[in-house]
Write a protein that holds these residues in place. Structure first.
Motif, PDB file in Angstrom:
ATOM      1  N   LEU A 217      28.055  36.293  35.646  1.00  0.00           N
ATOM      2  CA  LEU A 217      27.248  36.946  36.820  1.00  0.00           C
ATOM      3  C   LEU A 217      28.241  38.007  37.345  1.00  0.00           C
ATOM      4  N   PRO A 218      27.859  39.285  37.995  1.00  0.00           N
ATOM      5  CA  PRO A 218      28.657  39.943  38.382  1.00  0.00           C
ATOM      6  C   PRO A 218      29.494  39.633  39.626  1.00  0.00           C
ATOM      7  N   GLY A 219      30.853  39.798  39.516  1.00  0.00           N
ATOM      8  CA  GLY A 219      31.771  39.251  40.649  1.00  0.00           C
ATOM      9  C   GLY A 219      32.259  37.784  40.358  1.00  0.00           C
ATOM     10  N   MET A 220      31.798  37.156  39.480  1.00  0.00           N
ATOM     11  CA  MET A 220      32.162  35.575  39.310  1.00  0.00           C
ATOM     12  C   MET A 220      33.096  35.439  38.088  1.00  0.00           C
ATOM     13  N   ARG A 221      33.591  36.559  37.350  1.00  0.00           N
ATOM     14  CA  ARG A 221      34.490  36.198  36.342  1.00  0.00           C
ATOM     15  C   ARG A 221      35.867  35.640  36.930  1.00  0.00           C
ATOM     16  N   ASP A 222      36.199  35.942  38.214  1.00  0.00           N
ATOM     17  CA  ASP A 222      37.609  35.339  38.599  1.00  0.00           C
ATOM     18  C   ASP A 222      37.255  34.553  39.695  1.00  0.00           C
ATOM     19  N   LEU A 223      36.001  34.104  40.062  1.00  0.00           N
ATOM     20  CA  LEU A 223      35.703  33.097  41.138  1.00  0.00           C
ATOM     21  C   LEU A 223      35.113  31.670  40.554  1.00  0.00           C
ATOM     22  N   ALA A 224      34.564  31.879  39.347  1.00  0.00           N
ATOM     23  CA  ALA A 224      33.898  30.757  38.689  1.00  0.00           C
ATOM     24  C   ALA A 224      34.660  29.884  37.625  1.00  0.00           C
TER      25      ALA A 224
END
Ligand SMILES: Cc1ncc(COP(=O)(O)O)c(C=O)c1O
Length: 386
Positions: A217-224
């Motif tokens: 999901l958008p924005g999740m590549r570095d948080l998930a």
């Protein structure tokens, strides 16, 4: 004697263990614990055994053997069009459970708030608490299992370090929709929180529902953080091979925890999983189709006996409301009752909740041989006289 660790000592034996023991004692068909019958795909098992003789049997690399890490990246590209740089973004663990433990121990600082969604897989809360996390629980309730958006919004704060959730979700068999995932992602972004997503049932989302990894999901590549389990992908739950995929800034602290928990994982099993992940689409389609057929068999049979069967979108599990059968006790009493009196074992759904209030649902696993499902249904039908 000085007391042992108070967090872990406060937990009893898991309900799966208790029910499995009771099932054994009474010669009951165990549809409680979620392990598949059978011995997994022959070629994957043969690859593991060949590698024991011909491969390396000493400590493999702490991060996992390169062949498997690369295979995990190739699998992610093939199924989700995800690009992982495997040397920095993929690590192999001893099961999904260790992957989760490493992620939680690696990311949580004592006092951090952690959002969790009930019903909870049994290891989540003890690990979060042992890591010093402060759990903020939000509950999905049967039969709709709808995401309570306001409660979820309220559970987040600036102290939220991460949210941990599971899709497809055990025990409620819910597959989160894109819209629900976007809602969670927006909260994580707003509060700068990590998202640990337990995706062990990724290939068991049924009826054409897509499994959507949070990390896409958008924005999740570095948080998930994406967690997988070869046990579920190859119906070899005893192998305990897990995989973690995350951005390097997240994987680095997670790898530190793994380094001191298990350090590494049997190399022959890693090599066999690397082989297995390369299997053709027919394998993955058959795994899904086969489990879906078992779901349909068990679901239809339970409905025929008189259970209220809650729709199952994925995983190995069906949740049922047993009140229409005229049983007025709790779910624990019901599961003991059918184990002893009918010779079929299920697990009480209340075991997946902290705060009570859910006491008339039982979870049945359908990842079993047809013969076991048919016999279990025959026994239940004979017992309830429908
Ligand atoms: C939701 C969930 N997460 C994690 C696991 C554990 O996976 P593993 O056996 O690879 O440790 C399970 C196993 O049943 C599960 O149901």
């Amino acid at each position: 004697m000085k007391p042992a660790n108070s967090v872990l000592s406060s937990y009893g034996t898991t309900v799966f263990e208790v029910m499995s023991r009771l099932a054994q004692e009474h010669g009951s068909i165990n549809l409680g614990q979620g392990f598949p019958d059978g011995n997994g795909p022959d070629d994957v098992v043969t690859a593991a055994s060949a590698y024991l003789h011909d491969g390396i049997n000493q400590y493999p690399s702490m991060m996992g053997i390169p062949e498997l890490r690369e295979a995990v990246a190739t699998h992610a590209k093939r199924f989700y069009d995800l690009d992982f740089d495997w040397p920095g973004e993929i690590m192999i663990t001893s099961g999904g459970t260790e992957a989760l433990a490493s992620a939680l121990f690696g990311l949580i600082e004592p006092g951090d708030e952690v959002v969790l969604i009930e019903p909870l897989y049994d290891c989540y809360l003890p690990i979060v608490r042992r890591a010093g996390g402060v759990p903020k629980l939000v509950r999905l309730e049967p039969p709709s299992w709808r995401l309570p958006r306001q409660a979820l919004t309220d559970a987040f704060s600036d102290n939220t370090k991460l949210i941990l959730f599971n899709s497809p979700m055990n025990p409620c068999a819910k597959v989160f929709t894109r819209d629900e995932l976007e809602f969670i992602a927006a909260l994580a972004l707003k509060h700068d929180a990590y998202v640990v997503c337990d995706e062990v049932y990724e290939h068991l989302a049924f009826d054409g529902r897509p499994h959507i990894p949070m990390i896409t999901l958008p924005g999740m590549r570095d948080l998930a953080v994406r967690v997988q389990s070869a046990g579920k992908i190859f119906s070899l739950t005893g192998w305990k091979i897990g995989m973690v995929s995350a951005a390097p800034e997240l994987l680095t602290p997670i790898a530190k925890a793994h380094q001191f928990l298990t350090f590494t994982t049997p190399p022959n099993l890693q090599a066999a999983v690397a082989y297995g992940l390369g299997k053709d689409d027919a394998y993955f389609d058959a795994l899904n189709g086969d489990m879906r057929a078992r779901r349909d068999r068990l679901g239809a049979g339970l409905a025929d006996i008189g259970f209220d069967v809650i729709p199952c979108e994925g995983t190995y599990f069906i949740t049922t409301d047993f009140r229409p059968l005229g049983f007025n006790g709790t779910d624990e009493e019901f599961c003991r009752h059918i184990t002893i009196e009918a010779g079929v074992t299920a697990v009480p759904v209340s075991a997946f909740y902290q705060g009570g209030g859910i006491d008339h649902f039982a979870r049945f696993a359908f990842c079993k041989e047809d013969a076991s499902l048919i016999e279990a249904l025959r026994r239940l039908k004979a017992h309830f006289g429908s």
